[in-house]
Design a protein around this motif. Structure first.
Motif: not given
Ligand code: BT5
Length: 264
Positions: A33, A56-57, A59-60, A63, A65, A74, A116-117, A127-128, A146, A149, A164-165
Motif C-alpha cells: 500500500n 511492515s505490512g 492493517g487499519r 496495526r 499485517w 500481498w 474488511n475481513d 484483510g483489506i 488485499i 493468507n 483467530k487467523a
Molecule cells: C486489515 O486490517 O485487516 C487490513 C489488512 C490489509 C493487508 C494488506 S496486504 C497488502 C496491503 N499492503 C499493506 O501494507 N496492507 C495491505 P485490520 O482490520 O486492522 O486487521 C489487522 C489485524 O489483523 C491485526 O492487528 C492482527 O490482529 C490481524 N492480523 C495481522 N496479520 C494477519 C494475517 N496475516 N492474517 C490474519 N490476521 C492478521
C-alpha cells in the motif's frame, strides 16, 4: 507451479481490461500500500503492486499485517474512481465481495465480517485496507490493499494470532496456485468495481456482502474512537453502511469501524 509469483502466468488467467494489466512486482517491500501510494499519481488505473513478502505490512489504525515470503497474496490496486471521497470506503466492500467470489470459484466457502475481513471457518484469512488521497470533493486516487493468507502454516502465524487467523492451506489442506488466485481476484474485482464506479451500481457487491455476512442479525461490540457500544446489526444499507440498533433502541448507520461478534 513454482514458489514465486509469475507475471506471465497471472496474465494468462486475467480476463480484465485494466486491473492487473500492469503489475509491479517486488521480492520484498515494506508495504505494497505504501509503495502503491507513492506511484499512484503517475500510474494508470488498475496498476497492481505485489510483493512476495512485506516487512511492515499494515492493517487499519496502525496495526500490522503478517506477510511471510511466498505464502500469501500481498497486493495493492491503484484506482482512480470518479466518486466523492466519502464513498471511497465502499471500495473495501467491493474488494471483499471480489475475494469471496474468487474463493468460491475454488470451492472455498468464506464469510465476510463487515467491513474488511474475509473469514474461512470463522477465522480471518484475508484483510483489506483502502486508503486514498483526496481534496474536499475530489478523489485523486484510492489504493485498495488485499492481504490473503494462502499457504501459511501455524508456524508462520505469531502465537497471539493463531486462534483467530488462518490460511487457505490450514483450512483445506490444499495448496493453491497464487498466480491463478491473484488473477481471479482481479477478474472479479474489475467487474464489480466498474459496475459501481461506471454504472453507479453497488448492489452487486453489497448483495454478496449481505449473503456472506457473519454479522447480520448478531449482537456485536462496536469499537468507536472513544467508546465501545453493544449493538444489534439489522442490515447493511445500500451505501454499504452497517445499520445497527443500540441498547436504547435507536437506529444508527455506521460507515466504517471495528466490530467484534459476541452473541448470536
Ligand atoms: C486489515 O486490517 O485487516 C487490513 C489488512 C490489509 C493487508 C494488506 S496486504 C497488502 C496491503 N499492503 C499493506 O501494507 N496492507 C495491505 P485490520 O482490520 O486492522 O486487521 C489487522 C489485524 O489483523 C491485526 O492487528 C492482527 O490482529 C490481524 N492480523 C495481522 N496479520 C494477519 C494475517 N496475516 N492474517 C490474519 N490476521 C492478521
Amino acid at each position: 507451479m513454482s514458489d514465486s509469483l509469475n507475471y506471465n502466468r497471472i496474465e494468462s488467467f486475467l480476463q480484465t481490461k485494466r486491473m492487473g494489466r500492469k503489475i509491479i512486482y517486488f521480492d520484498s517491500l515494506d508495504s505494497t500500500n505504501t509503495a502503491a501510494k507513492k506511484i499512484a499519481e503517475k500510474e494508470p488505473e488498475g496498476t497492481v503492486v505485489i510483493s512476495e513478502e512485506q516487512k511492515s505490512g499494515r492493517g487499519r489504525m496502525g496495526r500490522s499485517w503478517v506477510s511471510p515470503r511466498n505464502k500469501g497474496i500481498w497486493m495493492s490496486i491503484i484506482l482512480k474512481p470518479q466518486i466523492p471521497p466519502a464513498e471511497v470506503p465502499r471500495l473495501t466492500q467491493v474488494a471483499a465481495a471480489a475475494v469471496s467470489l474468487a474463493l468460491a470459484s475454488l470451492e472455498i466457502n468464506s464469510s465476510i465480517k463487515w467491513p474488511n475481513d474475509i473469514l474461512v471457518n470463522n477465522k480471518k484469512v484475508c484483510g483489506i485496507l483502502t486508503e486514498m488521497k483526496a481534496g474536499s470533493n475530489k478523489t485523486e486516487y484510492a489504493v485498495t490493499g488485499i492481504g490473503l493468507n494462502v499457504s501459511l502454516t501455524q508456524a508462520d502465524l505469531p502465537p497471539n494470532l493463531r486462534h483467530k487467523a488462518t490460511s487457505l492451506y490450514l483450512e483445506t489442506k490444499r495448496m493453491f496456485d497464487r498466480d491463478f488466485l491473484t488473477a481471479e481476484i482481479l477478474n472479479n474485482f474489475e467487474h464489480l468495481y466498474y459496475r459501481y464506479t461506471m454504472e453507479n451500481d453497488l448492489t452487486a457487491s453489497l448483495d454478496i456482502c449481505r449473503q456472506k455476512s457473519v454479522v447480520l442479525g448478531k449482537k456485536v461490540r462496536l469499537v468507536g474512537q472513544d467508546a465501545v457500544k453493544e449493538v444489534e446489526v439489522l442490515d447493511i444499507d445500500d451505501e454499504g453502511r452497517l445499520v445497527v440498533k443500540t441498547n436504547d433502541s435507536r437506529i444508527a448507520r455506521i460507515a466504517s469501524g471495528e466490530i467484534s461478534v459476541y452473541k448470536n
